[in-house]
Design an enzyme around this catalytic site. Sequence first.
Site, mmCIF file in Angstrom:
data_model
loop_
_atom_site.group_PDB
_atom_site.id
_atom_site.type_symbol
_atom_site.label_atom_id
_atom_site.label_comp_id
_atom_site.label_asym_id
_atom_site.label_seq_id
_atom_site.Cartn_x
_atom_site.Cartn_y
_atom_site.Cartn_z
ATOM 1 C CD GLU A 1 0.131 -1.352 3.177
ATOM 2 O OE1 GLU A 1 0.243 -2.319 2.395
ATOM 3 O OE2 GLU A 1 0.309 -1.457 4.402
ATOM 4 C CG HIS B 1 -5.866 -5.570 1.596
ATOM 5 N ND1 HIS B 1 -6.381 -6.138 2.738
ATOM 6 C CD2 HIS B 1 -4.581 -5.260 1.886
ATOM 7 C CE1 HIS B 1 -5.441 -6.171 3.665
ATOM 8 N NE2 HIS B 1 -4.337 -5.647 3.164
ATOM 9 C CD GLU B 2 -2.355 -3.979 -0.893
ATOM 10 O OE1 GLU B 2 -1.925 -3.250 0.028
ATOM 11 O OE2 GLU B 2 -2.334 -5.222 -0.838
ATOM 12 C CG HIS C 1 -3.314 -0.915 3.812
ATOM 13 N ND1 HIS C 1 -3.283 -1.100 5.173
ATOM 14 C CD2 HIS C 1 -3.025 -2.123 3.267
ATOM 15 C CE1 HIS C 1 -2.989 -2.373 5.431
ATOM 16 N NE2 HIS C 1 -2.836 -3.023 4.299
ATOM 17 C CD GLU D 1 -1.845 -5.562 6.680
ATOM 18 O OE1 GLU D 1 -2.877 -5.588 5.987
ATOM 19 O OE2 GLU D 1 -0.766 -5.062 6.284
ATOM 20 C CG ASP E 1 9.335 -9.291 6.476
ATOM 21 O OD1 ASP E 1 8.718 -8.219 6.643
ATOM 22 O OD2 ASP E 1 10.279 -9.418 5.684
ATOM 23 C CE1 TYR F 1 -2.962 -8.591 5.251
ATOM 24 C CE2 TYR F 1 -1.665 -9.896 6.772
ATOM 25 C CZ TYR F 1 -1.735 -8.994 5.743
ATOM 26 O OH TYR F 1 -0.593 -8.485 5.207
HETATM 27 ZN ZN LIG Z 1 -2.524 -5.065 4.035
#
Ligand SMILES: [Zn+2]
Length: 624
Positions: free
Chosen positions: A289, A313-314, A317, A336, A395, A403
Amino acid sequence: MSVRFAAIGALLMTLSPTIHAAVPSGDAHSFANTREFRATHLSLDLQADFARKRLRGHADLTLQRLDPQSRRIVLDTRGLTVSKVELLQPQPVALKFTLGEAQPMLGAPLSIELPASAQGKDVLVRIHYETSPQASGLQWLEPSQTAGKKHPYLYSQSQAIHARSWIPLQDTPQVRLTYDAHIRTPPELLAVMSAENDPDAQRDGDYRFRMPQAIPSYLIALGVGDLVFRPIGKQTGVYAEPAVVEAAAAEFADVQSMLEACEKLFGPYRWGRYDLLILPPSFMWGGMENPRLTFLTPTVIAGDRSLVSLIAHELAHSWSGNLVTNADWDSVWLNEGFTTYLERRIIEALYGRERHEMEDTLGLQSLQRDIADLTEQGDAALTKLDMDLKGRDPDDAFSDVPYEKGRLFLGFLESRLGRAELDRFLRGYFDHFAFQSISAGTFVDYLTKHELDRADARITRAELQVWLDEPGIPALAVLPHSDAFKRIDAQRDAWLKGATPAKSLDTSKWTTHEWLHFLDNMPADLSSARMAELDEAFHLTTSTNAMIAHSWLLDAIRAGYTPAWPRLENYLTTIGRRKLVKDLYEELLKTTDGKQMAQRIYARARPLYQVPLAAQLDELVGKP
Ligand SMILES: [Zn+2]
């Protein structure tokens, strides 16, 4: 970021205890002494050297002095070669600096000593440096790895803590800064950034950018390639290689409507333009994003707009994540989970309730698989919303938990408050914390004040505590269901029992979602002969839909369906999206023959993959 990989594998890195030592920022993943100095602006001047796979130049950092006594600035770096550091303001002078010992996950702290004469509230330092060809946040692609095959391609991926591999800075989401940049490239290439991009920019190898809104470091982004622009709506458009741009513009034609739908629900879009950059298929994530310019995998170009939830989704953000940002990676569900909830609301507004239900249900199935895997690996702590990532690579926090469990939490709020009240609350929340980075605790305080402390409160503190602190899916969760998927289950059962041959299944109206549900829920012991029957009826081995092909190939590995092997090899050597490749390797590794095949294919595929994915697969498959 949109990731959603099905199986996390036993790759959560356990790191040396030294990283617990000094965390002067309060962020376990940064060396920066942000309580003494805080960056407010970054000015980059970089040359992209494709022959040597390096960025070279300097970064000017404006830092506000918070502690009048402090004479030392500590920045995050990873793999950078620093040649010189200068003070530009308050007065020009060369500065002493030391690059500390590199740690496997965090990189090396860069300590800069200021002279006693450098008084004043702001200091401006210039760091001359170059990046390493193995920079974890940069991907340098050969022409052969692009769609056009003629020009090289470079893209960055800074989230979670990779900005430090291409810029020396305070690499923590607590710190927000504005930036500008002067980027030089070969003249035949175009550079774009997460900043103001000019759709009419002349392609001459000399580009300037300005990002006037303060953003966290993980949102600084750069792309360079043989890129062209196609407008979509009045403030939306797509950058891509010429071979891809028409298909991308057609696939993502709804992006302007999505933006307007989201504005209607959650308040104004505050970033000016919203453009997309289509990356080569090696991109490790689904999307990123980066503000004003989402970076996107081409594997969602399905030809029928069935995978555009990734754009929703992006785009979402732009409210949750970019506008209101998690202050540390322990609270990543603030980014998320909220975004996944917003994403599904955009999908419902554009494509209707049934599609919303299907996407929620697929999300839940994926969450259940991730929770089972994490629990089996002894990582049940990572199935809580509030995580403790000390000593872990952030990460690896990006499982489906932040999410989809985050989305379930928002769904729970909706069920108790009602949709109208939740929308009102969210709008107020985005306004109140706009352009701020907050911890989960700050969100909890805000929710408590506005909802829990009301005389007619519909949620208790004890319930909130269950959501934040307990592993797995709480019994409180309102689980999604999909009538469309029930019909698919009935068809699958009829086929499995032999009542309906594959050719007679009524698949004519199935969308990607229905195919995924059909394939993802096949029994593990399906025979090769039955796979052949499906393949003959539906040509799944040659599906051009990357998601459907992924689900089919997983089934094929489980069944030992050898006619799919050439496609599997082609798939793994052309796509580098973690969600689509990692669990295929994991499935292959379960048998001796599969392991040999995985190692042979990985040796060919590895140069395509992004550095962090290759590091994970080195552990899993073995370094070729
Ligand atoms: Zn995301």
